[in-house]
Design a protein around this motif. Structure first.
Motif, short mmCIF file in Angstrom:
data_model
loop_
_atom_site.label_atom_id
_atom_site.label_comp_id
_atom_site.label_asym_id
_atom_site.label_seq_id
_atom_site.Cartn_x
_atom_site.Cartn_y
_atom_site.Cartn_z
N LEU A 1 3.29 13.81 30.70
CA LEU A 1 3.33 13.71 29.24
C LEU A 1 4.50 12.85 28.79
O LEU A 1 5.60 12.90 29.35
CB LEU A 1 3.49 15.13 28.66
CG LEU A 1 3.40 15.27 27.14
CD1 LEU A 1 1.96 15.08 26.69
CD2 LEU A 1 3.90 16.65 26.72
N THR A 2 4.26 12.03 27.76
CA THR A 2 5.32 11.23 27.15
C THR A 2 5.31 11.46 25.64
O THR A 2 4.35 12.01 25.09
CB THR A 2 5.14 9.73 27.43
OG1 THR A 2 4.00 9.25 26.71
CG2 THR A 2 4.96 9.45 28.91
N ALA A 3 6.34 11.00 24.99
CA ALA A 3 6.43 11.15 23.54
C ALA A 3 5.28 10.45 22.83
O ALA A 3 4.83 10.89 21.77
CB ALA A 3 7.78 10.61 23.05
N ASP A 4 4.78 9.37 23.41
CA ASP A 4 3.67 8.63 22.79
C ASP A 4 2.39 9.44 22.73
O ASP A 4 1.49 9.13 21.93
CB ASP A 4 3.41 7.33 23.57
CG ASP A 4 4.51 6.31 23.37
OD1 ASP A 4 5.29 6.45 22.42
OD2 ASP A 4 4.60 5.37 24.18
N ASP A 5 2.28 10.48 23.56
CA ASP A 5 1.08 11.32 23.55
C ASP A 5 1.09 12.33 22.40
O ASP A 5 0.08 12.99 22.15
CB ASP A 5 0.96 12.10 24.88
CG ASP A 5 0.76 11.18 26.07
OD1 ASP A 5 -0.07 10.26 25.96
OD2 ASP A 5 1.43 11.38 27.10
N LEU A 6 2.23 12.44 21.72
CA LEU A 6 2.38 13.46 20.68
C LEU A 6 2.86 12.84 19.38
O LEU A 6 3.96 13.14 18.89
CB LEU A 6 3.36 14.55 21.15
CG LEU A 6 3.06 15.21 22.51
CD1 LEU A 6 4.14 16.20 22.87
CD2 LEU A 6 1.70 15.89 22.49
N LEU A 7 2.05 11.99 18.82
CA LEU A 7 2.44 11.28 17.60
C LEU A 7 1.59 11.65 16.39
O LEU A 7 1.91 11.26 15.27
CB LEU A 7 2.36 9.76 17.83
CG LEU A 7 3.31 9.17 18.87
CD1 LEU A 7 3.03 7.67 19.04
CD2 LEU A 7 4.76 9.40 18.48
N ASP A 8 0.51 12.40 16.60
CA ASP A 8 -0.45 12.65 15.53
C ASP A 8 0.12 13.39 14.33
O ASP A 8 -0.19 13.09 13.18
CB ASP A 8 -1.65 13.45 16.05
CG ASP A 8 -2.44 12.68 17.10
OD1 ASP A 8 -1.79 12.12 18.01
OD2 ASP A 8 -3.68 12.65 17.02
N ALA A 9 0.96 14.39 14.59
CA ALA A 9 1.40 15.28 13.52
C ALA A 9 2.92 15.41 13.45
O ALA A 9 3.44 16.43 13.02
CB ALA A 9 0.78 16.65 13.70
#
Length: 287
Positions: A112-120
């Motif tokens: 997992l990277t930070a780019d995977d968690l940008l939606d919200a």
């Protein structure tokens, strides 16, 4: 309205509908006790502004407890069937509004990277029932990859929990203890018995709470962790011997330790994360 949580009957119904049987390979043990889930969610001390990362949500027991307390939940699930089914479970038990505040990522948390968690928005907290075999690597990976994480609460095998919160001088103090301490202040947040899981594991679980803090100054994470790994690879040896390979010889190790103000006769299990950082910094200064 109080969101209904999953009990033993609901857990087995959902699993049967999906054709899911818990596997040791993925470290799957599903929590089926609503009181335990509420206890975990409360111990996390979340706020309505928090964006939570939940690793290994499984059938959704903890997810349902987290959604009413937070702004958004990122659920990171390796099992494709479980990842696909989770939004429907949330809709069934908590409604469409709750499901709209859930983002499921079918991913290995170790990639997992930070780019995977940008939606919200950037995640601020980690709350998870972690598979025993990857618990420490997952926590360390997320703390390194997600600088916005400020705190967390994870459920892990009790033996692993003890190692994560141990201090210098403890028999279980080691690599996990020091590396977590570099990122955060950790503490034990309680014990969880085996009978709240399906299938029932043969060990107790423990809750570990942590709060991020600034790492000790002087050396970067990679440099410090290299010292830690070397020191505990031969934990019975004095540091002048344990760090010889890392430093380029026992004489070089002694010189670095003396510059860092650490006795060459000390052992890794006696040192704080600040002292490990001082050793890494002393070697970097020497070039």
């Amino acid at each position: 309205m109080v969101t209904p949580l999953l009990g033993p009957a609901e857990i087995r119904r959902l699993a049967a509908a999906l054709g899911v049987a818990p596997t040791k390979r993925l470290g799957q043990n599903f929590v089926h006790d609503a009181n335990t889930v509420r206890r975990i969610a409360a111990a996390a001390e979340l706020t309505a502004d928090d964006v939570v990362v939940e690793v290994g949500p499984g059938l959704g027991s903890l997810t349902l407890a987290l959604l009413p307390l937070t702004r958004h939940v990122y659920a990171v699930e390796l099992d494709a069937a479980l990842a696909t089914a989770l939004p429907g479970t949330v809709t069934e038990f908590a409604g469409a509004e709750a499901a709209a505040r859930l983002t499921v990522r079918h991913l290995d948390a170790l990639r997992l990277t930070a780019d995977d968690l940008l939606d919200a928005g950037e995640p601020t907290a980690l709350v998870a029932n972690l598979p025993y075999n990857v618990a420490v690597p997952v926590v360390l990976r997320l703390l390194a990859e997600l600088p916005s994480l400020r705190r967390g609460l994870v459920m892990v095998q009790k033996e692993v929990a003890d190692r994560m919160v141990a201090g210098p001088g403890s028999k279980v103090y080691g690599v996990p203890s020091v590396k977590l301490a570099w990122h955060a202040e950790a503490r034990s947040a309680g014990r969880v018995p085996p009978n709240v899981f399906w299938p029932v594991p043969n060990v107790d679980s423990g809750l570990v709470a942590f709060t991020r803090r600034e790492p000790p100054p002087g050396a970067d994470r990679r440099a410090v962790f290299a010292v830690v790994d070397a020191a505990f690879a031969q934990r019975r040896k004095m540091l002048r011997a344990a760090l010889a390979g890392w430093a380029g010889g026992s004489g070089a190790a002694v010189a670095v330790l003396e510059r860092a103000g650490v006795p060459p006769t000390a052992r890794g299990e006696e040192l704080t994360v600040v002292e490990f950082t001082a050793i890494a910094a002393a070697r970097q200064r020497a070039g």
